[in-house]
Design a protein around this motif. Structure first.
Motif, short mmCIF file in Angstrom:
data_model
loop_
_atom_site.label_atom_id
_atom_site.label_comp_id
_atom_site.label_asym_id
_atom_site.label_seq_id
_atom_site.Cartn_x
_atom_site.Cartn_y
_atom_site.Cartn_z
N THR A 11 11.50 -2.16 5.38
CA THR A 11 11.28 -0.73 5.23
C THR A 11 9.80 -0.46 4.97
OG1 THR A 11 11.73 -0.86 2.86
CG2 THR A 11 13.58 -0.33 4.30
N ALA A 12 9.36 0.71 5.33
CA ALA A 12 7.96 1.07 5.14
C ALA A 12 7.70 1.40 3.67
CB ALA A 12 7.62 2.27 6.01
N ASN A 13 6.66 0.80 3.11
CA ASN A 13 6.29 1.04 1.72
C ASN A 13 4.85 1.52 1.66
OD1 ASN A 13 8.73 0.21 0.62
ND2 ASN A 13 8.09 -1.92 0.55
N LEU A 14 4.58 2.36 0.69
CA LEU A 14 3.24 2.85 0.46
C LEU A 14 2.97 2.68 -1.03
CD1 LEU A 14 0.91 4.13 1.95
CD2 LEU A 14 1.85 6.35 1.42
N GLY B 178 8.73 3.61 -1.70
CA GLY B 178 9.12 3.70 -0.31
C GLY B 178 8.48 4.94 0.30
N LEU B 179 8.39 5.00 1.59
CA LEU B 179 7.70 6.11 2.26
C LEU B 179 8.39 7.44 1.98
CD1 LEU B 179 5.24 6.49 3.96
CD2 LEU B 179 6.64 6.21 5.98
N ARG B 180 9.71 7.46 1.99
CA ARG B 180 10.45 8.69 1.70
C ARG B 180 10.22 9.13 0.27
NH1 ARG B 180 15.53 9.77 -0.61
NH2 ARG B 180 15.72 7.55 -0.93
N LEU C 105 9.95 -7.45 11.51
CA LEU C 105 9.82 -6.01 11.78
C LEU C 105 11.06 -5.21 11.39
CD1 LEU C 105 7.98 -6.12 15.19
CD2 LEU C 105 6.99 -5.80 12.94
N ARG C 106 11.81 -5.69 10.42
CA ARG C 106 12.99 -4.96 9.94
C ARG C 106 12.81 -4.44 8.52
NH1 ARG C 106 15.84 -9.32 12.68
NH2 ARG C 106 16.66 -8.47 14.61
N PRO D 171 6.16 -7.98 9.41
CA PRO D 171 6.82 -8.05 8.10
C PRO D 171 8.31 -8.24 8.27
CG PRO D 171 6.36 -5.77 8.61
CD PRO D 171 5.86 -6.61 9.77
N ASP E 1 12.32 -4.78 -2.97
CA ASP E 1 13.41 -3.99 -2.39
C ASP E 1 14.41 -3.49 -3.44
OD1 ASP E 1 14.11 -2.79 -0.03
OD2 ASP E 1 15.68 -4.25 0.41
#
Length: 89
Positions: A15-18, A22-24, A12-13, A9, A64
């Motif tokens: 951010t992690a999304n769920l 965002g993951l946080r 590879l830069r 993705p 984003d």
């Protein structure tokens, strides 16, 4: 010498999304939902549940940007920044 380029993705830069958060934000939302349910069941206090729902809505992420970022831009455009209009005849 060339560097490795990853296609997904975004090299590879990204951010992690769920799902929509965002993951946080998702972690905070899960903990707040758990505390809200406990507060609602044990004390009958609905304010934490309302705050959790507001937080969940304001941190929905799309391309984003969050809903809160969009509202901040709208407030700056319509309320706090100077608009200039030129009338021409």
């Amino acid at each position: 010498m060339s560097t490795k380029q990853f296609i997904y993705p975004h090299n590879l830069r990204a951010t992690a999304n769920l799902w929509l958060w965002g993951l946080r934000d998702f972690t905070i939302l899960c903990i707040a939902a758990l505390l809200s349910v406990v507060s609602l069941v044990e004390l009958g206090f609905i304010v934490p549940a309302a705050a959790t729902l507001c937080f969940g809505f304001l941190t929905i992420r799309r391309d984003d940007r969050t809903v809160l970022d969009f509202l901040g831009c709208a407030v700056r455009y319509f309320i706090t920044s100077q608009q200039e209009f030129y009338w021409r005849i």
